[in-house]
Design a protein around this motif. Structure first.
Motif, PDB file in Angstrom:
ATOM      1  N   VAL A   1      -1.045  14.590  -6.740  1.00  0.00           N
ATOM      2  CA  VAL A   1      -0.253  14.057  -5.574  1.00  0.00           C
ATOM      3  C   VAL A   1      -0.326  12.636  -5.585  1.00  0.00           C
ATOM      4  O   VAL A   1      -1.180  11.977  -5.531  1.00  0.00           O
ATOM      5  CB  VAL A   1      -0.929  14.912  -4.313  1.00  0.00           C
ATOM      6  N   LEU A   2       0.782  12.152  -5.478  1.00  0.00           N
ATOM      7  CA  LEU A   2       0.992  10.672  -5.393  1.00  0.00           C
ATOM      8  C   LEU A   2       1.048   9.990  -3.902  1.00  0.00           C
ATOM      9  O   LEU A   2       0.156   9.042  -3.791  1.00  0.00           O
ATOM     10  CB  LEU A   2       2.461  10.394  -6.099  1.00  0.00           C
ATOM     11  N   MET A   3       1.530  10.718  -2.892  1.00  0.00           N
ATOM     12  CA  MET A   3       1.538  10.443  -1.625  1.00  0.00           C
ATOM     13  C   MET A   3       2.012  11.847  -0.792  1.00  0.00           C
ATOM     14  O   MET A   3       2.717  12.363  -1.237  1.00  0.00           O
ATOM     15  CB  MET A   3       2.160   9.163  -1.200  1.00  0.00           C
ATOM     16  N   HIS A   4       1.224  11.816   0.389  1.00  0.00           N
ATOM     17  CA  HIS A   4       1.827  12.982   1.310  1.00  0.00           C
ATOM     18  C   HIS A   4       1.280  12.708   2.700  1.00  0.00           C
ATOM     19  O   HIS A   4       0.602  11.943   3.103  1.00  0.00           O
ATOM     20  CB  HIS A   4       1.115  14.275   0.591  1.00  0.00           C
ATOM     21  N   SER A   5       2.019  13.568   3.358  1.00  0.00           N
ATOM     22  CA  SER A   5       1.890  13.439   4.921  1.00  0.00           C
ATOM     23  C   SER A   5       1.557  14.846   5.468  1.00  0.00           C
ATOM     24  O   SER A   5       1.799  14.949   6.869  1.00  0.00           O
ATOM     25  CB  SER A   5       2.874  12.677   5.783  1.00  0.00           C
ATOM     26  N   TRP A   6       1.284  15.567   4.609  1.00  0.00           N
ATOM     27  CA  TRP A   6       0.973  17.212   4.939  1.00  0.00           C
ATOM     28  C   TRP A   6      -0.298  17.298   5.792  1.00  0.00           C
ATOM     29  O   TRP A   6      -1.126  16.250   5.263  1.00  0.00           O
ATOM     30  CB  TRP A   6       0.936  17.959   3.854  1.00  0.00           C
ATOM     31  N   PRO A   7      -0.571  18.058   6.685  1.00  0.00           N
ATOM     32  CA  PRO A   7      -1.830  18.307   7.270  1.00  0.00           C
ATOM     33  C   PRO A   7      -2.742  18.443   6.200  1.00  0.00           C
ATOM     34  O   PRO A   7      -2.481  19.293   5.404  1.00  0.00           O
ATOM     35  CB  PRO A   7      -1.696  19.324   8.330  1.00  0.00           C
TER      36      PRO A   7
ATOM     37  N   ALA B   1       0.927  -0.984   0.065  1.00  0.00           N
ATOM     38  CA  ALA B   1       0.009  -0.045   0.037  1.00  0.00           C
ATOM     39  C   ALA B   1       0.994   1.254   0.047  1.00  0.00           C
ATOM     40  O   ALA B   1       1.960   1.326   0.674  1.00  0.00           O
ATOM     41  CB  ALA B   1      -1.110  -0.043   1.208  1.00  0.00           C
ATOM     42  N   ILE B   2       0.212   2.215  -0.770  1.00  0.00           N
ATOM     43  CA  ILE B   2       1.164   3.564  -0.899  1.00  0.00           C
ATOM     44  C   ILE B   2       1.521   4.029   0.674  1.00  0.00           C
ATOM     45  O   ILE B   2       2.523   4.723   1.057  1.00  0.00           O
ATOM     46  CB  ILE B   2       0.492   4.462  -1.551  1.00  0.00           C
ATOM     47  N   ASP B   3       0.626   3.867   1.464  1.00  0.00           N
ATOM     48  CA  ASP B   3       0.712   4.479   2.789  1.00  0.00           C
ATOM     49  C   ASP B   3       1.870   3.837   3.443  1.00  0.00           C
ATOM     50  O   ASP B   3       2.521   4.381   4.305  1.00  0.00           O
ATOM     51  CB  ASP B   3      -0.624   4.165   3.790  1.00  0.00           C
ATOM     52  N   ALA B   4       2.186   2.409   3.146  1.00  0.00           N
ATOM     53  CA  ALA B   4       3.279   1.931   3.760  1.00  0.00           C
ATOM     54  C   ALA B   4       4.458   2.074   3.284  1.00  0.00           C
ATOM     55  O   ALA B   4       5.391   2.256   3.909  1.00  0.00           O
ATOM     56  CB  ALA B   4       2.931   0.203   3.664  1.00  0.00           C
ATOM     57  N   VAL B   5       4.446   2.651   1.920  1.00  0.00           N
ATOM     58  CA  VAL B   5       5.720   3.242   1.575  1.00  0.00           C
ATOM     59  C   VAL B   5       5.968   4.526   1.866  1.00  0.00           C
ATOM     60  O   VAL B   5       7.234   4.687   2.541  1.00  0.00           O
ATOM     61  CB  VAL B   5       5.521   3.249  -0.030  1.00  0.00           C
ATOM     62  N   ARG B   6       5.194   5.077   2.202  1.00  0.00           N
ATOM     63  CA  ARG B   6       5.440   6.657   2.817  1.00  0.00           C
ATOM     64  C   ARG B   6       5.651   6.426   4.340  1.00  0.00           C
ATOM     65  O   ARG B   6       6.764   6.960   4.699  1.00  0.00           O
ATOM     66  CB  ARG B   6       3.967   7.243   2.947  1.00  0.00           C
ATOM     67  N   SER B   7       5.221   5.361   5.090  1.00  0.00           N
ATOM     68  CA  SER B   7       5.618   5.366   6.418  1.00  0.00           C
ATOM     69  C   SER B   7       7.106   4.832   6.641  1.00  0.00           C
ATOM     70  O   SER B   7       7.747   5.407   7.300  1.00  0.00           O
ATOM     71  CB  SER B   7       4.763   4.184   7.121  1.00  0.00           C
ATOM     72  N   LYS B   8       7.456   3.545   5.745  1.00  0.00           N
ATOM     73  CA  LYS B   8       8.825   3.382   5.554  1.00  0.00           C
ATOM     74  C   LYS B   8      10.022   4.519   5.009  1.00  0.00           C
ATOM     75  O   LYS B   8      11.045   4.715   5.853  1.00  0.00           O
ATOM     76  CB  LYS B   8       9.022   2.265   4.572  1.00  0.00           C
TER      77      LYS B   8
END
Length: 243
Positions: free
Chosen positions: A58-64, A19-26
């Motif tokens: 946007v492909l992935m982000h953790s911005w508020p 999952a893209i969220d898992a990529v972002r977290s790693k």
């Protein structure tokens, strides 16, 4: 990620992410070591696009979410000096608040000031260029950038691995959203067909008539837009029905 083995392990961990969220977290677990705990990854949209069209890049982000909505709502893309640099010659760009670059416009200064209210005070922008020549920017930020210039290459390599995996997962998700829906029986028949079983053999395996197995295979072939069994199997593999 200071050794070759650590680099290989990082790449392996990213490839194992589903999952893209898992990529972002790693990815953030690495960048946070340098004070960079926020990320925005995407392609650069053309000028004049509305907020939702910009966010589609946007492909992935953790911005508020509040800051992302404000950034695109105010069309800060148009005055963001970091975007101009990436467009004019992709290269890593470390920055520090409103002092990111000399000669900032009042609007750009306001943008950096507002970003700081969301703990986006310093950062590093890394360009990743795909095999097709598309520039994808990786904007990392946090409250304090703590990185030696020689270690920027480490993050550039990590960003390349992260973007590559995120793009793969994005494409898989797109295919799954648009793929035709096969019934459970159609999936069973096409999987056995992939193993070289005939309609009669499939009927014996599944406990159905040969006519019924033929009907399921024909239906699957039609849904997959295939002209023959070989193409149907190939398309089923591409769409993830056969692994």
């Amino acid at each position: 990620m200071r050794s070759f083995d650590e680099t290989l392990q990082f790449a392996s961990d990213l490839q194992a992410a589903h999952a893209i969220d898992a990529v972002r977290s790693k990815f953030l677990s690495l960048t946070s070591l340098y004070g960079l705990d926020r990320v925005l990854v995407g392609t650069l949209p053309d000028d004049g696009l509305g907020p939702e069209e910009q966010k589609a890049h946007v492909l992935m982000h953790s911005w508020p979410d509040e800051w992302l909505d404000h950034y695109v709502g105010e069309d800060y893309l148009e005055c963001d000096p970091l975007v101009d640099i990436i467009r004019n010659g992709p290269r890593p760009i470390p920055w520090k608040g409103a002092g990111a670059l000399p000669g900032l416009s009042p609007r750009a200064q306001l943008m950096f000031h507002e970003a700081s209210e969301f703990k986006i005070k310093e950062g590093l922008v890394l360009p990743v260029i795909t095999l097709e020549g598309v520039v994808i920017f990786v904007s990392l930020s946090g409250e304090m950038l703590d990185i030696d210039p020689f270690e920027i290459g480490t993050l550039q390599l990590a960003a390349t691995h992260a973007v590559t995996r995120a793009l793969q997962l994005s494409e898989i998700a797109r295919v799954q959203r648009t793929r035709p829906e096969l019934t459970a029986r159609e999936r069973e028949c096409i999987r056995w067909a992939a193993l070289g079983k005939s309609e009669w053999e499939i009927s014996q395996i599944l406990g159905i008539s040969e006519h019924t197995s033929e009907k399921h295979l024909l239906s699957a072939k039609t849904k997959l837009g295939a002209v023959n069994r070989v193409q149907a199997v190939a398309e089923a593999i591409r769409l993830g029905y056969i692994t």
